[in-house]
Design a protein around this motif. Structure first.
Motif, short mmCIF file in Angstrom:
data_model
loop_
_atom_site.label_atom_id
_atom_site.label_comp_id
_atom_site.label_asym_id
_atom_site.label_seq_id
_atom_site.Cartn_x
_atom_site.Cartn_y
_atom_site.Cartn_z
N ILE A 148 0.86 -1.19 0.00
CA ILE A 148 0.00 0.00 0.00
C ILE A 148 0.90 1.24 0.00
CG2 ILE A 148 -1.71 1.31 1.33
CD1 ILE A 148 -2.94 -1.31 2.20
N TYR A 149 0.59 2.18 -0.87
CA TYR A 149 1.37 3.42 -1.00
C TYR A 149 0.57 4.61 -0.47
CZ TYR A 149 4.63 0.91 -4.03
OH TYR A 149 5.56 0.04 -4.52
N ASP A 150 1.29 5.71 -0.20
CA ASP A 150 0.60 6.92 0.26
C ASP A 150 -0.20 7.58 -0.86
OD1 ASP A 150 2.88 7.70 -1.06
OD2 ASP A 150 3.42 9.28 0.35
N LYS A 151 0.20 7.31 -2.12
CA LYS A 151 -0.52 7.80 -3.31
C LYS A 151 -0.54 6.66 -4.33
CE LYS A 151 2.24 11.87 -3.00
NZ LYS A 151 3.25 12.66 -3.62
N ASP A 152 -1.38 6.80 -5.35
CA ASP A 152 -1.43 5.76 -6.38
C ASP A 152 -0.08 5.68 -7.10
OD1 ASP A 152 -1.89 4.13 -8.52
OD2 ASP A 152 -3.76 5.09 -9.15
N PRO A 153 0.65 4.56 -6.98
CA PRO A 153 1.99 4.47 -7.58
C PRO A 153 1.95 4.46 -9.11
CG PRO A 153 1.36 2.36 -6.60
CD PRO A 153 0.29 3.33 -6.24
N ALA A 154 0.80 4.11 -9.69
CA ALA A 154 0.68 4.11 -11.15
C ALA A 154 0.66 5.55 -11.68
CB ALA A 154 -0.57 3.37 -11.57
N LYS A 155 0.17 6.49 -10.84
CA LYS A 155 0.02 7.87 -11.31
C LYS A 155 1.07 8.81 -10.72
CE LYS A 155 -4.93 7.38 -11.96
NZ LYS A 155 -6.07 7.23 -11.07
N ASN A 156 1.69 8.41 -9.59
CA ASN A 156 2.65 9.31 -8.92
C ASN A 156 4.00 8.64 -8.74
OD1 ASN A 156 0.61 11.50 -7.91
ND2 ASN A 156 -0.29 9.54 -7.38
N LYS A 157 4.99 9.19 -9.41
CA LYS A 157 6.35 8.62 -9.35
C LYS A 157 6.94 8.70 -7.95
CE LYS A 157 8.44 8.19 -13.78
NZ LYS A 157 8.69 8.95 -14.97
N ASP A 158 6.49 9.70 -7.17
CA ASP A 158 7.06 9.89 -5.82
C ASP A 158 6.24 9.16 -4.74
OD1 ASP A 158 4.87 11.53 -6.16
OD2 ASP A 158 5.66 13.12 -4.86
N ALA A 159 5.34 8.26 -5.17
CA ALA A 159 4.53 7.54 -4.17
C ALA A 159 5.44 6.70 -3.28
CB ALA A 159 3.53 6.63 -4.90
N LYS A 160 5.15 6.73 -1.97
CA LYS A 160 6.01 6.00 -1.01
C LYS A 160 5.27 4.78 -0.46
CE LYS A 160 9.05 9.62 0.71
NZ LYS A 160 8.40 10.84 0.22
N LEU A 161 6.00 3.67 -0.38
CA LEU A 161 5.43 2.45 0.19
C LEU A 161 5.25 2.62 1.70
CD1 LEU A 161 4.73 -0.62 -0.28
CD2 LEU A 161 7.09 -1.09 0.40
N ILE A 162 4.09 2.26 2.19
CA ILE A 162 3.85 2.33 3.64
C ILE A 162 4.17 0.95 4.22
CG2 ILE A 162 2.15 2.85 5.43
CD1 ILE A 162 0.55 4.39 3.27
#
Ligand code: UTP
Length: 234
Positions: A148-162
């Motif tokens: 699970i990421y803080d943002k959608d990883p498909a749309k946000n390159k800077d999404a961080k894994l929680i």
């Protein structure tokens, strides 16, 4: 007693072009064959893009959500049948349609594979219900992202894994996602509120990780090694 439930997302069983993913299925079955340290393994198969293809088609024809869900259930059960065939002699030969069927299947001491069981939920919810039913303390969810990421990883390159989430933190995260799209057939995302409710009442632990690197999954399942992913616990 060591019981475990493993949910395999449909996105791992079938490619986006709806081709059956032979590499994944063969490797996954090989790892499951080595899982002798578990008393009971139950695998829950998702419906993937094939389920969504049928659901979208029918929804566009004005078909109700319940019927769309039931088609999704059928596809997840076909995927389960395929998995049973690939596991050969170590698996129980029939896909249980409900918890009563499951209790019968449990008498045989074989690996059980099942898909959806009732409209209005996802196969992730089935995994939680089944874990509750067999007193499995832990559920592993294999999907096509690392967790699970803080943002959608498909749309946000800077999404961080929680790396870890409490039930309350997961609840807050799920509430941020639009409530209408959460509950449409085919749209129950990586985790949903129905699954969270079951998780909470039975205090289950869930580990979400990628099924794209099965060597990592092998270490987790067979050697209890720490791997990358999201742990949801109380
Ligand atoms: P999933 O959406 O759970 O499959 O089931 P999936 O491909 O594993 O999902 P992802 O890719 O990991 O997110 C397919 C559809 O089957 C119906 C729902 O419509 C669901 O979206 N279904 C499944 C039910 O209605 N009830 C169930 O118990 C299970």
């Amino acid at each position: 007693m060591k019981n475990i439930v493993i949910k395999v997302g449909g996105s791992l069983l079938l490619t986006k072009q709806n081709r059956i993913n032979n590499d994944f299925i063969s490797q996954f079955c090989q790892i499951i064959r080595q899982g002798k340290k578990y008393d009971q393994i139950i695998i829950i198969c998702g419906g993937g893009s094939l389920a969504r293809e049928y659901i979208t088609f029918l929804r566009n024809k004005g078909i109700n959500e319940a019927l769309c869900d039931s088609i999704g259930i059928n596809i997840s059960q076909i995927n389960s049948k395929m998995m049973i065939a690939c596991l050969k002699d170590i698996s129980y030969p029939k896909v249980p349609n409900n918890l009563e069927d499951l209790s019968l299947a449990l008498q045989f001491g074989k690996i059980i594979v099942m898909g959806g069981i009732q409209p209005g939920q996802s196969t992730t919810s089935v995994a939680m219900e089944v874990a509750e039913f067999i007193n499995a303390p832990r559920v592993i969810i294999l999907t096509d992202v690392q967790g699970i990421y803080d943002k959608d990883p498909a749309k946000n390159k800077d999404a961080k894994l929680i790396k870890s989430l409490s039930y309350d933190e997961l609840n807050n995260l799920l509430m941020k996602v639009s409530s209408s799209s959460q509950s449409a057939a085919g749209e129950y995302r990586i985790f949903d509120l129905v699954s969270l409710q079951i998780l909470r009442r039975s205090q289950l632990e869930v580990f979400i990780t990628s099924g794209q690197n099965l060597e990592e999954f092998r270490k987790l399942l067979l050697e209890d090694k720490k791997i990358n992913g999201t742990l949801i616990s109380i």
